[in-house]
Design a protein around this motif. Sequence first.
Motif, mmCIF file in Angstrom:
data_model
loop_
_atom_site.group_PDB
_atom_site.id
_atom_site.type_symbol
_atom_site.label_atom_id
_atom_site.label_comp_id
_atom_site.label_asym_id
_atom_site.label_seq_id
_atom_site.Cartn_x
_atom_site.Cartn_y
_atom_site.Cartn_z
ATOM 1 N N MET A 154 1.079 -0.771 0.025
ATOM 2 C CA MET A 154 -0.015 0.176 -0.510
ATOM 3 C C MET A 154 0.899 1.387 0.199
ATOM 4 O O MET A 154 2.084 1.008 1.099
ATOM 5 C CB MET A 154 -0.802 -0.055 1.242
ATOM 6 N N GLY A 155 0.901 2.080 -0.993
ATOM 7 C CA GLY A 155 1.513 3.292 -0.839
ATOM 8 C C GLY A 155 1.124 4.327 0.255
ATOM 9 O O GLY A 155 0.120 4.517 1.128
ATOM 10 N N THR A 156 1.749 5.213 0.124
ATOM 11 C CA THR A 156 1.311 6.434 0.896
ATOM 12 C C THR A 156 0.036 6.792 0.744
ATOM 13 O O THR A 156 -0.827 7.445 2.203
ATOM 14 C CB THR A 156 3.065 7.213 1.141
ATOM 15 N N ASP A 157 -0.079 6.990 -0.811
ATOM 16 C CA ASP A 157 -1.850 7.953 -0.431
ATOM 17 C C ASP A 157 -2.735 6.766 -0.582
ATOM 18 O O ASP A 157 -4.234 7.223 -0.970
ATOM 19 C CB ASP A 157 -1.232 8.209 -1.816
ATOM 20 N N GLY A 158 -2.202 5.607 0.194
ATOM 21 C CA GLY A 158 -3.864 4.917 0.412
ATOM 22 C C GLY A 158 -3.457 4.080 -1.125
ATOM 23 O O GLY A 158 -4.454 3.005 -0.885
ATOM 24 N N ARG A 159 -2.909 3.426 -2.042
ATOM 25 C CA ARG A 159 -3.389 2.836 -3.585
ATOM 26 C C ARG A 159 -2.898 2.361 -3.062
ATOM 27 O O ARG A 159 -1.375 1.891 -2.478
ATOM 28 C CB ARG A 159 -2.904 3.944 -4.049
ATOM 29 N N ASP A 160 -2.914 0.737 -3.659
ATOM 30 C CA ASP A 160 -2.042 -0.424 -3.337
ATOM 31 C C ASP A 160 -1.573 -0.694 -4.463
ATOM 32 O O ASP A 160 -1.491 0.448 -4.889
ATOM 33 C CB ASP A 160 -2.866 -1.474 -3.812
ATOM 34 N N ARG A 218 -0.979 -1.245 -7.800
ATOM 35 C CA ARG A 218 -2.471 -1.811 -9.067
ATOM 36 C C ARG A 218 -3.107 0.489 -8.881
ATOM 37 O O ARG A 218 -3.936 0.165 -10.017
ATOM 38 C CB ARG A 218 -3.403 -2.124 -9.037
ATOM 39 N N GLY A 219 -2.454 0.927 -8.213
ATOM 40 C CA GLY A 219 -3.487 2.588 -7.937
ATOM 41 C C GLY A 219 -4.564 1.866 -7.630
ATOM 42 O O GLY A 219 -5.292 3.505 -8.087
ATOM 43 N N ARG A 220 -5.031 1.026 -7.062
ATOM 44 C CA ARG A 220 -6.371 1.035 -6.720
ATOM 45 C C ARG A 220 -6.665 1.519 -5.224
ATOM 46 O O ARG A 220 -5.888 1.419 -4.350
ATOM 47 C CB ARG A 220 -7.395 -0.247 -6.238
ATOM 48 N N ILE A 221 -7.716 2.054 -4.682
ATOM 49 C CA ILE A 221 -7.311 2.486 -3.155
ATOM 50 C C ILE A 221 -8.439 1.471 -2.193
ATOM 51 O O ILE A 221 -9.832 0.907 -3.217
ATOM 52 C CB ILE A 221 -8.660 3.548 -3.023
ATOM 53 N N ALA A 222 -8.142 1.136 -1.205
ATOM 54 C CA ALA A 222 -9.031 0.165 -0.487
ATOM 55 C C ALA A 222 -10.184 0.485 -0.092
ATOM 56 O O ALA A 222 -10.644 1.639 -0.122
ATOM 57 C CB ALA A 222 -8.273 -0.603 0.879
ATOM 58 N N PRO A 223 -11.501 -0.149 -0.306
ATOM 59 C CA PRO A 223 -12.834 -0.247 -0.139
ATOM 60 C C PRO A 223 -12.541 0.515 1.354
ATOM 61 O O PRO A 223 -13.787 1.204 1.067
ATOM 62 C CB PRO A 223 -12.770 -1.230 -0.045
ATOM 63 N N GLU A 224 -12.300 0.388 2.160
ATOM 64 C CA GLU A 224 -12.675 0.800 3.494
ATOM 65 C C GLU A 224 -11.782 2.479 3.680
ATOM 66 O O GLU A 224 -12.033 3.179 4.460
ATOM 67 C CB GLU A 224 -11.572 0.115 4.377
ATOM 68 N N ASP A 225 -10.905 2.695 2.323
ATOM 69 C CA ASP A 225 -10.684 3.785 2.515
ATOM 70 C C ASP A 225 -11.821 4.903 1.635
ATOM 71 O O ASP A 225 -11.403 6.464 1.493
ATOM 72 C CB ASP A 225 -9.145 4.065 1.818
ATOM 73 N N PHE A 226 -12.395 4.080 1.071
ATOM 74 C CA PHE A 226 -13.424 5.599 0.026
ATOM 75 C C PHE A 226 -14.210 6.067 1.229
ATOM 76 O O PHE A 226 -15.031 5.005 1.896
ATOM 77 C CB PHE A 226 -14.537 4.144 -1.306
ATOM 78 N N TYR A 268 -14.847 9.299 -3.066
ATOM 79 C CA TYR A 268 -13.439 9.836 -2.808
ATOM 80 C C TYR A 268 -12.585 9.344 -1.613
ATOM 81 O O TYR A 268 -13.075 8.788 -1.416
ATOM 82 C CB TYR A 268 -13.727 11.004 -1.905
ATOM 83 N N GLY A 269 -11.231 9.237 -1.740
ATOM 84 C CA GLY A 269 -10.280 8.796 -0.829
ATOM 85 C C GLY A 269 -10.443 9.603 0.418
ATOM 86 O O GLY A 269 -10.339 10.572 0.413
ATOM 87 N N ALA A 270 -9.453 8.800 1.517
ATOM 88 C CA ALA A 270 -10.306 9.200 2.723
ATOM 89 C C ALA A 270 -8.457 10.498 2.737
ATOM 90 O O ALA A 270 -8.452 11.073 3.908
ATOM 91 C CB ALA A 270 -9.693 8.395 3.401
#
Length: 401
Positions: free
Chosen positions: A1-7, A9-17, A57-59
Amino acid sequence: MGTDGRDARGRIAPEDFLGIGELARRSGLSPKALRLYDASDLLPPRHVDPFTGYRRYGADQVGRALLIARLRGLGMGLERIRVICDLPADAAGQELRSWWLQEQADARTRSTEVASLLTDLRTLPTEESPMTTDHTERTAHTGHPAHPAHPAHPDERSATASAAVRIAHVLEQGGVRATQQDAVHVQDLPGGRLLLAIADGFGADDDLSGRLLDALGEGLRTALDSGADGPPASDVLAALESAWAALPDLLPADGASGAALLAAVLDGKRLVLAHLGDGRALLVREGHVEPLTRDHTQVASLVAAGRLTEEEAAADPRRAVLNRALAAGAPTAPDLIVRTLIAGDRLVLTSDGIHAVLTPEALGESLLAGSSSERTVQDIARRTLEAGAPDNLAAIVADLG
């Protein structure tokens, strides 16, 4: 997981939406404002459902949303905000400082220009409208049946004006407030003039509004009482300034109470207004409603300057916070407004317990219905009470024949 909440593949974890409602709750921005910032590409959502249009939106976007809200609150334009939001913290701080230095310089320049213009205006010749004498018809609103009103003064008085004036007023406690802190004042003045005023108190002193209006009326009477004919019309403005200047002495020293105050002096064909706070004066003429005053809030000033949209202002949590009022520690000098009146004009004064509840369209329907002043204030009160009336409410309607 990156520092901006993305994995990876550039996806945001569902719990961070976050849905748009949750982002609005966390940031203090309204969903309408968030849609505006999406349209301007300032705060686009991370994902928009192609079928439902639902924004996610991303958290990690909460911080950006909070920064946008604060910068918009300062009146900064969207393009400058975009620059600041995309800079690292130290560079963003320097950008904000540069913007503020220019704002201060612009204010100094405008101050110099205003002073010069005021000097020039004082040298222009003025034309005073002659006064004629007639008797004024006065009626006091008896109130909506379920919510009786309280006239501030006896119903009948004689006054002189350029034509007959029919006046009605309403004063209601509303459906939520435990006490009445609004006040209405109608008073004849020397020289055939007439004072109409409303005050909207706040804080612990429930009687402050009434005392302020009584003092204003007495101060005006004293300043204008220089003989049977009264002083010339040009002195009304000075008399109003003088009477107003004494009002801060009546304020509680602890700063716990204060008031918004709006006063109108009918002086023949001339209207002189003193305004401080968020009471509103409207002039109805030939089927149109013209606002004569502007609320003394930072949000209203930003809207007037084109720095904030009406939609943003309506959702701003500070929209009702006054930065000028009759209160200890606040600027207490009023706006002074002069207009020329003609037969058929309708002058309307309202406290924010009315215009904060009724839309301009609803209030306009009442004012333009062609009803008498008494029926008009009855209708305004009815509409406000049916909408819940969360605050005290006061209004005066004066029709010039």
